[in-house]
Enzyme design. Sequence first.
Site, PDB file in Angstrom:
ATOM      1  N   HIS A  72       0.966  -1.252  -0.528  1.00  0.00           N
ATOM      2  CA  HIS A  72      -0.112  -0.196   0.541  1.00  0.00           C
ATOM      3  C   HIS A  72       1.140   1.416  -0.006  1.00  0.00           C
ATOM      4  CE1 HIS A  72      -3.186   3.372   1.032  1.00  0.00           C
ATOM      5  NE2 HIS A  72      -2.271   3.285   2.676  1.00  0.00           N
ATOM      6  N   ASP A  89       7.550  23.307 -24.881  1.00  0.00           N
ATOM      7  CA  ASP A  89       7.519  21.878 -24.712  1.00  0.00           C
ATOM      8  C   ASP A  89       8.373  21.266 -23.850  1.00  0.00           C
ATOM      9  OD1 ASP A  89       7.580  18.683 -23.745  1.00  0.00           O
ATOM     10  OD2 ASP A  89       6.479  19.582 -25.889  1.00  0.00           O
ATOM     11  N   TRP A 109       7.361  -0.496   4.282  1.00  0.00           N
ATOM     12  CA  TRP A 109       8.182  -0.117   3.092  1.00  0.00           C
ATOM     13  C   TRP A 109       9.283   0.412   3.067  1.00  0.00           C
ATOM     14  CZ3 TRP A 109       8.995   5.587   1.756  1.00  0.00           C
ATOM     15  CH2 TRP A 109       8.389   6.445   3.067  1.00  0.00           C
ATOM     16  N   SER A 134      13.687   6.939 -12.715  1.00  0.00           N
ATOM     17  CA  SER A 134      12.337   8.006 -13.708  1.00  0.00           C
ATOM     18  C   SER A 134      12.370   8.561 -13.352  1.00  0.00           C
ATOM     19  CB  SER A 134      11.095   6.850 -14.121  1.00  0.00           C
ATOM     20  OG  SER A 134      10.164   7.812 -13.550  1.00  0.00           O
ATOM     21  N   SER A 135      12.062   8.951 -11.542  1.00  0.00           N
ATOM     22  CA  SER A 135      12.203  10.304 -10.958  1.00  0.00           C
ATOM     23  C   SER A 135      13.442  10.957 -11.419  1.00  0.00           C
ATOM     24  CB  SER A 135      11.811   9.676  -9.617  1.00  0.00           C
ATOM     25  OG  SER A 135      11.435   9.201  -9.468  1.00  0.00           O
ATOM     26  N   HIS A 148      13.770  11.797   4.923  1.00  0.00           N
ATOM     27  CA  HIS A 148      12.418  12.625   5.018  1.00  0.00           C
ATOM     28  C   HIS A 148      12.282  14.267   3.866  1.00  0.00           C
ATOM     29  CE1 HIS A 148      10.325  15.491   7.536  1.00  0.00           C
ATOM     30  NE2 HIS A 148      11.309  16.286   7.160  1.00  0.00           N
ATOM     31  N   GLU A 204      11.785  13.481   1.061  1.00  0.00           N
ATOM     32  CA  GLU A 204      11.059  12.382   0.232  1.00  0.00           C
ATOM     33  C   GLU A 204       9.662  12.386   0.745  1.00  0.00           C
ATOM     34  OE1 GLU A 204      10.733  10.308  -3.218  1.00  0.00           O
ATOM     35  OE2 GLU A 204       8.636   9.914  -2.075  1.00  0.00           O
ATOM     36  N   TYR A 222       8.789  15.572   1.654  1.00  0.00           N
ATOM     37  CA  TYR A 222       8.474  17.157   1.361  1.00  0.00           C
ATOM     38  C   TYR A 222       8.649  17.547  -0.147  1.00  0.00           C
ATOM     39  CZ  TYR A 222       8.991  19.004   6.202  1.00  0.00           C
ATOM     40  OH  TYR A 222       8.280  19.557   7.002  1.00  0.00           O
ATOM     41  N   SER A 226      -1.258  26.868  -3.809  1.00  0.00           N
ATOM     42  CA  SER A 226      -0.199  28.978  -3.726  1.00  0.00           C
ATOM     43  C   SER A 226      -1.647  29.070  -5.147  1.00  0.00           C
ATOM     44  CB  SER A 226       0.701  28.986  -3.828  1.00  0.00           C
ATOM     45  OG  SER A 226       1.337  28.338  -2.947  1.00  0.00           O
ATOM     46  N   HIS A 269      15.036  12.363  13.243  1.00  0.00           N
ATOM     47  CA  HIS A 269      13.557  11.988  14.337  1.00  0.00           C
ATOM     48  C   HIS A 269      12.527  11.619  13.985  1.00  0.00           C
ATOM     49  CE1 HIS A 269      11.374  14.868  10.449  1.00  0.00           C
ATOM     50  NE2 HIS A 269      11.012  13.713  10.440  1.00  0.00           N
ATOM     51  N   HIS A 270      13.259  10.136  12.893  1.00  0.00           N
ATOM     52  CA  HIS A 270      12.686   8.612  12.983  1.00  0.00           C
ATOM     53  C   HIS A 270      13.158   8.052  13.604  1.00  0.00           C
ATOM     54  CE1 HIS A 270       9.930  10.285   9.106  1.00  0.00           C
ATOM     55  NE2 HIS A 270      11.170  11.273   8.910  1.00  0.00           N
ATOM     56  N   THR A 304       6.738  26.786   7.463  1.00  0.00           N
ATOM     57  CA  THR A 304       5.379  26.297   7.251  1.00  0.00           C
ATOM     58  C   THR A 304       5.132  27.124   7.886  1.00  0.00           C
ATOM     59  OG1 THR A 304       6.777  23.545   7.110  1.00  0.00           O
ATOM     60  CG2 THR A 304       4.174  24.092   7.119  1.00  0.00           C
ATOM     61  N   LYS A 330       4.138  30.074   5.638  1.00  0.00           N
ATOM     62  CA  LYS A 330       2.821  29.407   4.020  1.00  0.00           C
ATOM     63  C   LYS A 330       1.437  29.794   4.092  1.00  0.00           C
ATOM     64  CE  LYS A 330       4.615  27.385   0.668  1.00  0.00           C
ATOM     65  NZ  LYS A 330       5.017  28.065  -0.029  1.00  0.00           N
ATOM     66  N   ARG A 363       1.649   0.530  15.134  1.00  0.00           N
ATOM     67  CA  ARG A 363       1.264   0.167  13.252  1.00  0.00           C
ATOM     68  C   ARG A 363       1.624  -1.376  13.154  1.00  0.00           C
ATOM     69  NH1 ARG A 363       6.099   4.659  11.274  1.00  0.00           N
ATOM     70  NH2 ARG A 363       4.765   3.598   9.232  1.00  0.00           N
TER      71      ARG A 363
HETATM   72  C1  HEM Z   1       5.416  19.875  10.884  1.00  0.00           C
HETATM   73  C2  HEM Z   1       6.128  19.684   9.926  1.00  0.00           C
HETATM   74  C3  HEM Z   1       6.842  17.587  10.261  1.00  0.00           C
HETATM   75  C4  HEM Z   1       6.424  17.560  11.759  1.00  0.00           C
HETATM   76  C5  HEM Z   1       7.621  18.323  11.989  1.00  0.00           C
HETATM   77  C6  HEM Z   1       7.208  15.937  11.163  1.00  0.00           C
HETATM   78  C7  HEM Z   1       7.359  15.210  12.024  1.00  0.00           C
HETATM   79  C8  HEM Z   1       7.917  13.447  11.955  1.00  0.00           C
HETATM   80  C9  HEM Z   1       8.219  12.526  13.165  1.00  0.00           C
HETATM   81  C10 HEM Z   1       8.972  13.086  14.122  1.00  0.00           C
HETATM   82  C11 HEM Z   1       8.447  11.521  12.538  1.00  0.00           C
HETATM   83  C12 HEM Z   1       8.229  10.182  13.125  1.00  0.00           C
HETATM   84  C13 HEM Z   1       7.464   9.862  14.483  1.00  0.00           C
HETATM   85  C14 HEM Z   1       7.891   8.062  14.429  1.00  0.00           C
HETATM   86  O1  HEM Z   1       8.174   7.643  13.423  1.00  0.00           O
HETATM   87  O2  HEM Z   1       7.838   8.119  15.730  1.00  0.00           O
HETATM   88  C15 HEM Z   1       7.737  11.653  11.018  1.00  0.00           C
HETATM   89  C16 HEM Z   1       6.897  10.178  10.857  1.00  0.00           C
HETATM   90  C17 HEM Z   1       6.607  10.818   9.227  1.00  0.00           C
HETATM   91  N1  HEM Z   1       5.639  12.100   8.537  1.00  0.00           N
HETATM   92 FE1  HEM Z   1       6.204  13.911   9.020  1.00  0.00          FE
HETATM   93  N2  HEM Z   1       6.393  15.797   9.585  1.00  0.00           N
HETATM   94  C18 HEM Z   1       5.878  16.907   9.273  1.00  0.00           C
HETATM   95  C19 HEM Z   1       5.381  17.055   8.158  1.00  0.00           C
HETATM   96  C20 HEM Z   1       5.104  15.536   7.454  1.00  0.00           C
HETATM   97  C21 HEM Z   1       5.348  16.109   5.820  1.00  0.00           C
HETATM   98  C22 HEM Z   1       4.431  17.186   5.204  1.00  0.00           C
HETATM   99  C23 HEM Z   1       4.819  14.651   5.965  1.00  0.00           C
HETATM  100  C24 HEM Z   1       4.420  14.588   4.211  1.00  0.00           C
HETATM  101  C25 HEM Z   1       4.250  14.961   3.119  1.00  0.00           C
HETATM  102  C26 HEM Z   1       4.880  14.168   6.670  1.00  0.00           C
HETATM  103  C27 HEM Z   1       5.501  12.633   6.387  1.00  0.00           C
HETATM  104  C28 HEM Z   1       5.491  11.670   7.468  1.00  0.00           C
HETATM  105  C29 HEM Z   1       5.666  10.207   7.202  1.00  0.00           C
HETATM  106  C30 HEM Z   1       5.518   9.479   5.508  1.00  0.00           C
HETATM  107  C31 HEM Z   1       5.941   9.000   8.456  1.00  0.00           C
HETATM  108  C32 HEM Z   1       6.170   8.293   8.811  1.00  0.00           C
HETATM  109  C33 HEM Z   1       7.046   7.854   8.375  1.00  0.00           C
HETATM  110  C34 HEM Z   1       7.276   5.893   8.658  1.00  0.00           C
HETATM  111  O3  HEM Z   1       7.684   5.651   9.868  1.00  0.00           O
HETATM  112  O4  HEM Z   1       6.739   4.836   7.885  1.00  0.00           O
HETATM  113  N3  HEM Z   1       5.335  14.903   7.793  1.00  0.00           N
HETATM  114  N4  HEM Z   1       7.211  13.524  10.841  1.00  0.00           N
HETATM  115 CU   LIG Z   2      10.692  12.955   8.811  1.00  0.00          CU
END
Ligand code: HEM
Ligand SMILES: [Cu+2]
Lengths: 43, 538
Positions: B79, B108, B144, B170-171, B254, B256, B258, B269, B303-304, B329, B332, B451
Site C-alpha cells: 500500500h 514543450d 515500505w 524515472s524520477s 525525510h 522524500e 517534502y 498557492s 527524528h524517525h 511552514t 505559508k 502500527r
Molecule cells: C511540520 C512538519 C512535520 C514534522 C515536525 C514532522 C515530524 C515527524 C516525525 C517526528 C515523524 C516520526 C514519528 C515516529 O516514527 O515516531 C514523522 C513521521 C512521518 N512523517 Fe512527518 N513531520 C512533518 C511533516 C510531514 C510531511 C509534510 C509529510 C509528508 C507529506 C510527512 C510524512 C511523514 C511520514 C510518511 C512519516 C512516517 C514514516 C514511517 O515511519 O513510515 N511529515 N513526522
Molecule cells: Cu521526517
Amino acid sequence: MTQQAGKFDQEARRKGVRRTAWAVGAVAVAIFLYSILSMLKLS
Amino acid sequence: MAHAATHDHHDDHHGAPTNFFTRWCMSTNHKDIGTLYLIFSLAAFFVGGSFAMVIRAELFKPGMQLVQPYFFNEMTTMHALVMIFGAIMPAFVGLGNWMIPLMIGAPDMALPRMNNLSFWILPFAFALLLSTLFMPGGSPAGGWTMYPPLSLQTGSLAYAVFAIHLMGISSIMGAINIIATILNMRAPGMDLLKMPVFVWSWLITAFLLIAVMPVLAGAVTMLLTDKYFGTSFFNAAGGGDPVLYQHIFWFFGHPEVYIMILPAFGIISEIVPTFARKPIFGYKAMVFAIAAIAFLSFIVWAHHMFAVGLPLGAEIFFMYATMLISVPTGIKVFNWVSTMWGGSMTFETPMLFAIAFIILFTIGGFSGLMLALVPADFQYHDTYFVVAHFHYVLVTGAAFAIMAATYYWLPKWTGHMYSETWGKVHFWSSVISVNVLFFPQHFLGLAGMPRRIPDYNVAFANFNMISSIGGFWFGASQLIFLGVIIHAVWFSKKKATDRVWEGAKGLEWTVPSPAPFHTFELPPVIRDEELAHGHVED
Ligand code: HEM
Ligand SMILES: [Cu+2]
C-alpha cells in the site's frame, strides 16, 4: 495570444539545456556512487 | 524557426498523431505525457486503495478475520510503496509536465524524448513490484522502509529493489527534465521571480529529487549486495550496522516526504489567489519558505529514529531542527490565509479542496510537532499516532492538493467543465469520511496501539471500527471522483472558456481550452499584469 518572433536564440537554448542536463545528471550519479563507496570498509 | 510566419495558426489539433500507438507510446508531447502520468497515477491510487481496504477490513474487529498475518504485512508494505511511488509522485510529475511549459511560455519540456522514457519505465517498474505478490514467498512485507535484517528475509527482495531502481531512474530523469526546462525554456521576460509558485515549488522539488533518489538507490543496492553478494553493510556479525541503513534510508526518506508536499504547496498557492481574486500574499516569502523547508529537510532525518538510541546531543539537535521547519511552514499557512483575507471568495470545488488542505494539513503539521518532541516520541513512535500524522499530511495534504489541481485544470485539459454538483458531492463525502477514517487513529496511537499489526487488544475495538467505516466510505467516495473525471472527459456538454475561472491569472489561461497539441511554439509576449505574480510588490 500574441507571440514574439526572433528575440531569442534557439541554439543558445539547446546548449543551455544540454549543459544543465549533463551537470544535474552528473551530480545524481556522483551522489549514488558516493552513497555506496563512502560506506565501504575494506579490511 | 525560419518559417515563423506560417506558424501563426498553430492553435489547433494539428500535429497530434492519429495512430494510437504513435500518439501515446512514442509521445514526446508534454501534454500527452502529462496525461499518461495522470492516468497512471489514478490507476495506482485505486490499486493502492484496494490494499488499504483489505487492511481496514481486517482491522474492522479485533481478532484475525479475513487474511493471513503475512498477507496483511504485504498489504501495508505494498500500500505504502504503491501510493508513494505510484500515486502521489507520478501525479505531481504529470501535473508538472502539463502545466510547467504552459506556465512559463515554453513549447514543450526541454528533453522530450527523455520525458517519454521517464514515463514508460514506470509501468514496467510497477509490473515488477506487483508481480512479487504472486510469487512463492510473497512480496516484501517488512514495511515500505525495508529495514534490515527483516527485509533481507524477503525472497522477492531483488524484484522490489530492481523496481525501486527503475522508479528512481524515472524520477531522476523527470527531475533533470524539469530543471532543464525551467532554467532554459522560459519565454523572454518570464524572470525567475515572476514564475508561478507552482513552477518554483517544482524547481525546488526537482533539486530535492536529484539529491536524494540516488541515496535511496544506494541504500537498496546495499541491501541487495548484503543479501546476495555476501557484503555486510548492515550486518553486525560482519562488522556492519543495521542502524546505518536507517540513517541512509531517512536521509532519503525525510526529503522524500517534502518531495510529496512541496508541489502541493505550489498548487494551493495557485488556487487560493484565483478564487479569492487577489494576488498571493507575500510571493517572495512563499518562494523563500519553500526553499527554506527544502534546506531544513536535509537536517532532520533522525527524528524517525529517536527510539533507536541516538546520543543525547543528536536527539536534541534533531528535535530542534525538526521544530524549526514549522517556521517556514507557518509562513505559508499564514500567507494563504492572508491571501483569502478580504478577498471576494467563491467556493468552487478546487477552492473547497484547497481550503480543506490548509486546515487539515495544518493538523498533520501539529501532530508532526508532537512527534518531534523526543520524550513524547518514545511513547508515540511506531503507534497509530504516526499513522494518523502521515495520513493527514499525505492524504488531506498531498492527495487533496492533487484533487484540487485536477478540478482546477481539468477544464483546460479537456475543454469541458466538470459537474460542479458532483464535484461538491465528492468533496464533502471525502472531507467528512477522511476525518472519520484518520482522526480516531490519533486516539488509538496515544492509547498505545502499534502500527503494522493485523490483530489488536479489544480495548481498541471501537475506534478501529469507526476508522474502518470511514475507510470504506472514503474509498467509495473516490469512485465519485472517477465518475466526475470520466464525465468531464467524454460526456460533459458544457464548454470551458479559455480563462475558465474568473479570477485566474497566468499564461496557461491565455491558450484555448482544451489546450491545443502545440502551444507557445514561439514565445508569448509577457505582459506583467496578465501574470499571477509578476507585478506584485512585496
Ligand atoms: C511540520 C512538519 C512535520 C514534522 C515536525 C514532522 C515530524 C515527524 C516525525 C517526528 C515523524 C516520526 C514519528 C515516529 O516514527 O515516531 C514523522 C513521521 C512521518 N512523517 Fe512527518 N513531520 C512533518 C511533516 C510531514 C510531511 C509534510 C509529510 C509528508 C507529506 C510527512 C510524512 C511523514 C511520514 C510518511 C512519516 C512516517 C514514516 C514511517 O515511519 O513510515 N511529515 N513526522
Ligand atoms: Cu521526517
